[in-house]
Design an enzyme around this catalytic site. Structure first.
Site, PDB file in Angstrom:
ATOM      1  N   SER A   1    -109.966 -23.442 -73.281  1.00  0.00           N
ATOM      2  CA  SER A   1    -110.362 -21.967 -73.570  1.00  0.00           C
ATOM      3  C   SER A   1    -111.742 -21.906 -73.091  1.00  0.00           C
ATOM      4  CB  SER A   1    -110.186 -21.790 -75.111  1.00  0.00           C
ATOM      5  OG  SER A   1    -110.948 -20.448 -75.415  1.00  0.00           O
TER       6      SER A   1
ATOM      7  N   LYS B   1    -110.569 -27.063 -79.714  1.00  0.00           N
ATOM      8  CA  LYS B   1    -110.353 -27.121 -78.169  1.00  0.00           C
ATOM      9  C   LYS B   1    -111.361 -28.187 -77.403  1.00  0.00           C
ATOM     10  CE  LYS B   1    -106.872 -24.453 -77.662  1.00  0.00           C
ATOM     11  NZ  LYS B   1    -105.650 -25.155 -77.203  1.00  0.00           N
TER      12      LYS B   1
ATOM     13  N   TYR C   1    -111.007 -23.614 -84.917  1.00  0.00           N
ATOM     14  CA  TYR C   1    -110.151 -23.187 -83.542  1.00  0.00           C
ATOM     15  C   TYR C   1    -110.955 -23.665 -82.328  1.00  0.00           C
ATOM     16  CZ  TYR C   1    -108.131 -21.067 -79.469  1.00  0.00           C
ATOM     17  OH  TYR C   1    -107.567 -20.938 -78.165  1.00  0.00           O
TER      18      TYR C   1
HETATM   19  C1  WQD Z   1    -111.164  -9.138 -76.877  1.00  0.00           C
HETATM   20  C2  WQD Z   1    -112.225  -8.015 -76.782  1.00  0.00           C
HETATM   21  C3  WQD Z   1    -113.119  -7.736 -79.257  1.00  0.00           C
HETATM   22  C4  WQD Z   1    -109.333  -6.275 -81.040  1.00  0.00           C
HETATM   23  C5  WQD Z   1    -109.974 -14.649 -78.278  1.00  0.00           C
HETATM   24  C6  WQD Z   1    -110.311 -16.045 -78.845  1.00  0.00           C
HETATM   25  C7  WQD Z   1    -109.991 -16.949 -77.560  1.00  0.00           C
HETATM   26  C8  WQD Z   1    -109.048 -17.002 -76.844  1.00  0.00           C
HETATM   27  C9  WQD Z   1    -108.529 -15.532 -76.619  1.00  0.00           C
HETATM   28  C10 WQD Z   1    -106.736 -17.639 -77.861  1.00  0.00           C
HETATM   29  C11 WQD Z   1    -113.605  -8.447 -77.664  1.00  0.00           C
HETATM   30  C12 WQD Z   1    -112.250  -6.539 -78.472  1.00  0.00           C
HETATM   31  C13 WQD Z   1    -110.233  -6.575 -80.099  1.00  0.00           C
HETATM   32  C14 WQD Z   1    -109.478  -4.934 -81.399  1.00  0.00           C
HETATM   33  C15 WQD Z   1    -111.549  -4.731 -80.327  1.00  0.00           C
HETATM   34  N1  WQD Z   1    -108.147 -17.882 -77.340  1.00  0.00           N
HETATM   35  N2  WQD Z   1    -111.390  -5.932 -79.593  1.00  0.00           N
HETATM   36  N3  WQD Z   1    -110.735  -4.090 -81.177  1.00  0.00           N
HETATM   37  O1  WQD Z   1    -111.988 -12.525 -78.933  1.00  0.00           O
HETATM   38  O2  WQD Z   1    -112.227 -12.452 -76.252  1.00  0.00           O
HETATM   39  O3  WQD Z   1    -110.831 -14.204 -77.593  1.00  0.00           O
HETATM   40  O4  WQD Z   1    -108.541 -14.805 -77.956  1.00  0.00           O
HETATM   41  O5  WQD Z   1    -106.010 -18.122 -77.988  1.00  0.00           O
HETATM   42  O6  WQD Z   1    -110.526 -18.243 -77.805  1.00  0.00           O
HETATM   43  O7  WQD Z   1    -111.614 -16.198 -79.118  1.00  0.00           O
HETATM   44  O8  WQD Z   1    -110.158 -11.828 -77.391  1.00  0.00           O
HETATM   45  O9  WQD Z   1    -108.310 -10.049 -77.646  1.00  0.00           O
HETATM   46  O10 WQD Z   1    -109.514 -10.854 -79.529  1.00  0.00           O
HETATM   47  O11 WQD Z   1    -110.880  -9.484 -78.061  1.00  0.00           O
HETATM   48  O12 WQD Z   1    -112.372  -3.919 -79.891  1.00  0.00           O
HETATM   49  O13 WQD Z   1    -108.706  -4.363 -82.375  1.00  0.00           O
HETATM   50  O14 WQD Z   1    -111.636  -6.884 -77.448  1.00  0.00           O
HETATM   51  O15 WQD Z   1    -114.087  -7.208 -79.893  1.00  0.00           O
HETATM   52  O16 WQD Z   1    -114.548  -7.903 -77.290  1.00  0.00           O
HETATM   53  P1  WQD Z   1    -111.340 -12.741 -77.578  1.00  0.00           P
HETATM   54  P2  WQD Z   1    -109.550 -10.444 -78.176  1.00  0.00           P
END
Ligand code: WQD
Length: 340
Positions: free
Chosen positions: A124, A153, A149
């Protein structure tokens, strides 16, 4: 050529099963169903024309994994997706994450240790934390993990590297550092199946659009980014699935040995507000959103340099943000009409 796909009924695993079949491989699925639904096998059958071989197995069960290696001796590659992946839960239950993600990896590696196998590992972009230089390359320093988590990785990459450097295994390893996988298959027969309230952006958008959630909160609009919301490198899950086929092909080459790691993204960043707009443009459906506080642990911006994967894997993404959004929406509508 048989390829073991652990976690093959999950979001990325199921899409990879389809692309393996498209490329002429024979996938053998292993999944413990802890975060997936056995009906995905029927959905896969509708796409690929037959029900793939499936072993229900928790990879933490050492004897069970040894028995699997006896039952499936002639696999030539392993794509290892099976892992717990909820960042927040890993902070609350670290031992659950360390036990599951490490025991399963080690049991699997040991069970097939003496065989010349190609091993593709799901890593990741979380290993980079907030990179100092963007787009981030594979040479950028790995930063202390923000969650158990993320730690699993990083350490799994180290385990694989140490194993190769010991010179005692016959594996060839390719680790893929995914950016943010979203979207669904063009048939809308498989996609992401979040349990409970989605933690990730795109499932939250599609569930809001369909009326399952009242509104989505954008976590912060005061970041140093074009519109103040966080930037990520969103990648279509079908492009990501194809990267696994490219990784196997690389490992199959006689001149490939040892261990290497690749960024798997589009090379472009999008803001949260930009993703919401792209969804609205692609689907014609308005998304009710509000601006909220920053989410703890979020990095401000990250997107990947994909020069190495383009050159060495001979792979690049083909699908853009609109295709990601429209396919995610078609899947959300499908699953609302046809609950599994
Ligand atoms: C994306 C953006 C949030 C939800 C995570 C894991 C990573 C990977 C993928 C997985 C961010 C914003 C989100 C919401 C929002 N691994 N957001 N409102 O955090 O980049 O990555 O998932 O298995 O290791 O950390 O992905 O989709 O949670 O967020 O504003 O309700 O969307 O703040 O900027 P992230 P995400």
């Amino acid at each position: 050529m048989k390829i073991l796909v652990t976690g093959g009924l999950g979001f990325i695993g199921s899409h990879t099963v389809v692309e393996l079949v498209n490329a002429g491989y024979e996938p053998v699925i292993v999944d413990d169903l802890s975060n997936s639904d056995p009906k995905i096998l029927d959905q896969l059958a509708k796409i690929i024309g037959y029900k793939p071989v499936f072993h229900k197995l928790d990879l933490c069960d050492e004897a069970g994994v040894k028995a699997l290696a006896v039952a499936e001796p002639d696999v030539q590659g392993i794509i290892h997706f099976a892992a717990f992946k909820a960042v927040g839960e890993s902070v609350a239950k670290p031992l659950k994450y360390y036990r599951n993600n490490f025991y399963s990896l080690i049991n699997l590696l040991e069970a097939y240790y003496s065989k010349p196998l190609n091993f593709v590992f799901s890593s990741s972009c979380t290993v980079y934390g907030q990179p100092a230089v963007l787009p981030v390359t594979e040479e950028a320093p790995v930063q202390p993990a923000q969650s158990p988590y993320g730690n699993t990785k990083q350490i799994a990459e180290e385990i694989l590297k140490d194993m190769i450097e010991s010179g005692t295994s016959s594996y060839k390893v390719v680790a893929l550092r995914y950016f943010n996988p979203v979207g669904a298959h063009e048939t809308a027969l498989i996609g992401e199946l979040p349990i409970g309230v989605p933690q990730n952006l795109v499932p939250f958008i599609t569930q809001t659009a369909i009326g399952k959630r009242e509104k989505i909160t954008v976590f912060g609009n005061d970041y140093n980014t074009p519109d103040g919301s966080c930037v990520r490198d969103y990648i279509h899950v079908v492009d990501l699935a194809k990267a696994h086929v490219a990784a196997l092909k690389l490992a199959e080459r006689e001149d490939y040995t040892g261990y290497d790691v690749f960024n798997i993204g589009t090379g472009e960043g999008s803001t949260v507000l930009g993703v919401i707009k792209a969804f609205e443009n692609a689907t014609g459906v308005k998304v009710n959103y509000q601006i909220g506080a920053r989410r703890a642990g979020d990095v401000e911006k990250v997107w990947g340099d994909v020069t190495k994967s383009t050159n060495k894997l001979g792979w690049k993404t083909e699908l853009g943000l609109e295709a990601m959004m429209s396919s995610a929406w078609e899947w959300e509508k499908y699953i609302a009409q046809n609950p599994l």
